[in-house]
Scaffold this active site. Structure first.
Site, short mmCIF file in Angstrom:
data_model
loop_
_atom_site.label_atom_id
_atom_site.label_comp_id
_atom_site.label_asym_id
_atom_site.label_seq_id
_atom_site.Cartn_x
_atom_site.Cartn_y
_atom_site.Cartn_z
N LYS A 1 0.75 -1.15 0.05
CA LYS A 1 0.04 -0.01 0.06
C LYS A 1 0.90 1.09 0.02
O LYS A 1 2.18 1.15 0.52
CB LYS A 1 -0.95 0.04 1.32
CG LYS A 1 -1.93 0.83 1.15
CD LYS A 1 -3.23 -0.11 0.49
CE LYS A 1 -4.48 0.79 0.25
NZ LYS A 1 -5.48 0.00 -0.28
N GLY B 1 -24.30 4.02 1.00
CA GLY B 1 -23.46 4.62 0.28
C GLY B 1 -23.68 4.35 -1.50
O GLY B 1 -24.36 3.23 -1.56
N GLY C 1 -21.05 1.13 -4.03
CA GLY C 1 -22.62 1.04 -3.50
C GLY C 1 -23.45 1.00 -4.94
O GLY C 1 -24.37 0.27 -4.91
N TYR C 2 -23.16 2.06 -5.83
CA TYR C 2 -24.01 1.98 -6.81
C TYR C 2 -23.98 0.99 -7.63
O TYR C 2 -25.07 0.16 -8.16
CB TYR C 2 -23.58 3.27 -7.82
CG TYR C 2 -24.14 3.17 -9.21
CD1 TYR C 2 -25.59 3.57 -9.40
CD2 TYR C 2 -23.44 2.81 -10.40
CE1 TYR C 2 -25.94 3.24 -10.68
CE2 TYR C 2 -23.69 2.68 -11.42
CZ TYR C 2 -25.26 2.93 -11.83
OH TYR C 2 -25.91 2.65 -13.26
#
Ligand code: NAD
Length: 432
Positions: free
Chosen positions: A102, A230, A235-236
């Protein structure tokens, strides 16, 4: 200010230690699982400004380090290390030949002009170019970074390599960053992959529950109801694909509030309405019509407590916690955000019989298609979207299957099972 990074790191270490102990691993092996391979911490300049950045490479037993780059004012070393550690687990759970890494920079990108953002991204790419590469470490987007930023970074990395005569072919150079725009070597299907993968996992879970335990609430005939917190990328697409696959989406939210349409809402029309109004609040859409008589506004907290079959936190961390855990009514929770349920709430809900699909499995569709992007670049291939989706489905169903199997055989939670599977793979105890 509270160091949430420190807490995240401690809790990642705690679950790894607990799991490794239950597998009978030695303290030396546990230390190797906890300690990252490399912590690159550096300062770099953009004009007169100096920035602090990290690239932390946690574990590469299974393959090149893989993980996003985060631009955020609160980024800190502990947070980057925790996220790198969880990427090792997620890649292993997903069955990818990749390890965990990361990156992060302390910056508020919202205060930068487009030009400053580009300069910052290029400078960070130069700083990390010494220790990344297609067979070494493959960064990707994360919070506040996106395909455009990946394209700048990949270009800067290539420039840097030319000056060093690296011998890498241009397709291999492309493979060094994933999440690129499609016209710059990115993969079709990547944008939708996290939400799509989550729905594949939900379908696989329901197939097990129908065949092995009992039908979902409401019986076989009625559509299972879904509430999604969200309405961003994850979420969409989760809401959209679950609706496409026959679920009834009854509640959605964004940072400004939530809507509840008991008869089931239209995800696509809600998106259009949100674009016009700036929020989902007020968008009570069924079919192509949005009318206030169809539904009602509720708070984000109330969304989490709805009597739905499937609850999908897809926004923030720690939203299900000691304060609201007793009020959760869903029978299934799919953790699409990273860490939306605190450890205490996780144990409480699991004890109560709620089935929780952990984030390391539920949202692994994104990293899986990032891996497929890397694969296509390395092999100089360009797959159709249908081919990418088919491979994603096969891979995530296979990942689900091993975690489900162990969870049933050992009577442990899916999260415990996921960590056991990951640790076995990383420590090469198992080749399953
Ligand atoms: P995003 O920025 O696209 O969307 C976030 C959404 O959450 C927005 O709709 C925002 O309005 C909403 N939100 C913010 N505060 C809220 C609140 N208090 N209550 C309800 N909604 C709120 O982000 P995303 O890419 O969709 O990521 C969501 C989560 O999924 C994060 O935890 C992220 O780490 C995780 N995740 C994302 C991916 C990916 O591929 N994008 C992959 C793995 C995990």
């Amino acid at each position: 200010m509270e160091n949430t990074g420190k807490k995240m790191l401690e809790s990642a270490h705690e679950i790894i230690k607990k799991t490794a102990k239950s597998l009978g691993l030695s303290s030396e092996v546990i230390t190797r699982l906890i300690e990252p391979d490399f912590i690159h911490e550096f300062n770099f300049s953009v004009g007169k400004k100096i920035y602090k950045g990290w690239r932390i490479q946690h574990n590469n037993t299974l393959g090149p380090y893989k993980g996003g780059i985060r631009f955020h004012p609160n980024v800190n070393r502990d947070e980057v290390q925790a996220l790198a550690t969880l990427m090792s687990v997620k890649c292993a759970v997903a069955g990818l030949p990749m390890g965990g890494g990361k990156g992060g920079v302390i910056v508020n990108p919202k205060e930068l002009s487009e030009k400053e953002l580009e300069e910052l991204s290029r400078a960070y790419a130069r700083a990390i170019s010494l220790f990344i590469g297609p067979y070494v470490d493959v960064p990707a987007p994360d919070v506040n970074t996106n395909p455009k930023i990946m394209a700048w970074m990949a270009e800067e990395y290539e420039k840097n390599l030319k000056s060093q005569n690296s011998g890498l072919k241009s397709n291999e150079v492309l493979a060094t960053f994933s999440g690129k725009p499609v016209e710059k070597g990115g993969s079709l299907g990547r944008t939708e992959a996290t939400g799509r993968g989550g729905v594949y996992v939900l379908q696989a879970l329901l197939a097990k529950l129908r065949s092995k335990i009992n039908p979902p609430a409401g019986g076989q005939k009625s559509k299972p109801t879904v509430a999604v917190q969200g309405f961003g990328n994850v979420g969409y697409y989760f809401a959209k694909f679950s609706e496409d696959m026959g679920f009834k989406v009854v509640s959605l939210s964004d940072s400004k509030g939530a809507i509840y349409v008991t008869e089931g809402l239209s995800v696509e029309t809600t998106l259009k309405c949100k674009k016009e109004k700036g929020s989902v609040a007020g968008c009570y859409c069924r079919g192509s019509v949005c009318d206030v008589r169809f539904g009602k506004p509720i708070s984000n907290d109330a969304l989490l407590e709805l009597p739905v079959d499937v609850l999908v936190p897809a926004a923030l961390e720690n939203v299900i916690n000691a304060q609201n855990m007793a009020k959760i009514k869903a029978k299934i929770i799919i953790e699409m955000a990273n860490g939306p349920i605190t450890e205490e709430a996780y144990e409480y809900l699991t004890e109560k019989g709620v089935i929780i699909v952990p984030d390391v499995l539920a949202n692994s569709g994104g990293v899986t298609v990032s891996y497929l992007e890397w694969y296509q670049n390395i092999h100089n291939e360009k797959w159709t979207e249908a081919a990418v989706n088919k491979r994603l489905k096969e891979m995530i169903e296979k990942a689900f299957e091993s975690i489900w199997k162990k969870s049933v055989a050992k009577r442990i939670s899916l999260k415990q099972s996921a960590f056991e599977v990951a640790i076995e793979r990383i420590t090469k105890l198992s080749t399953a």
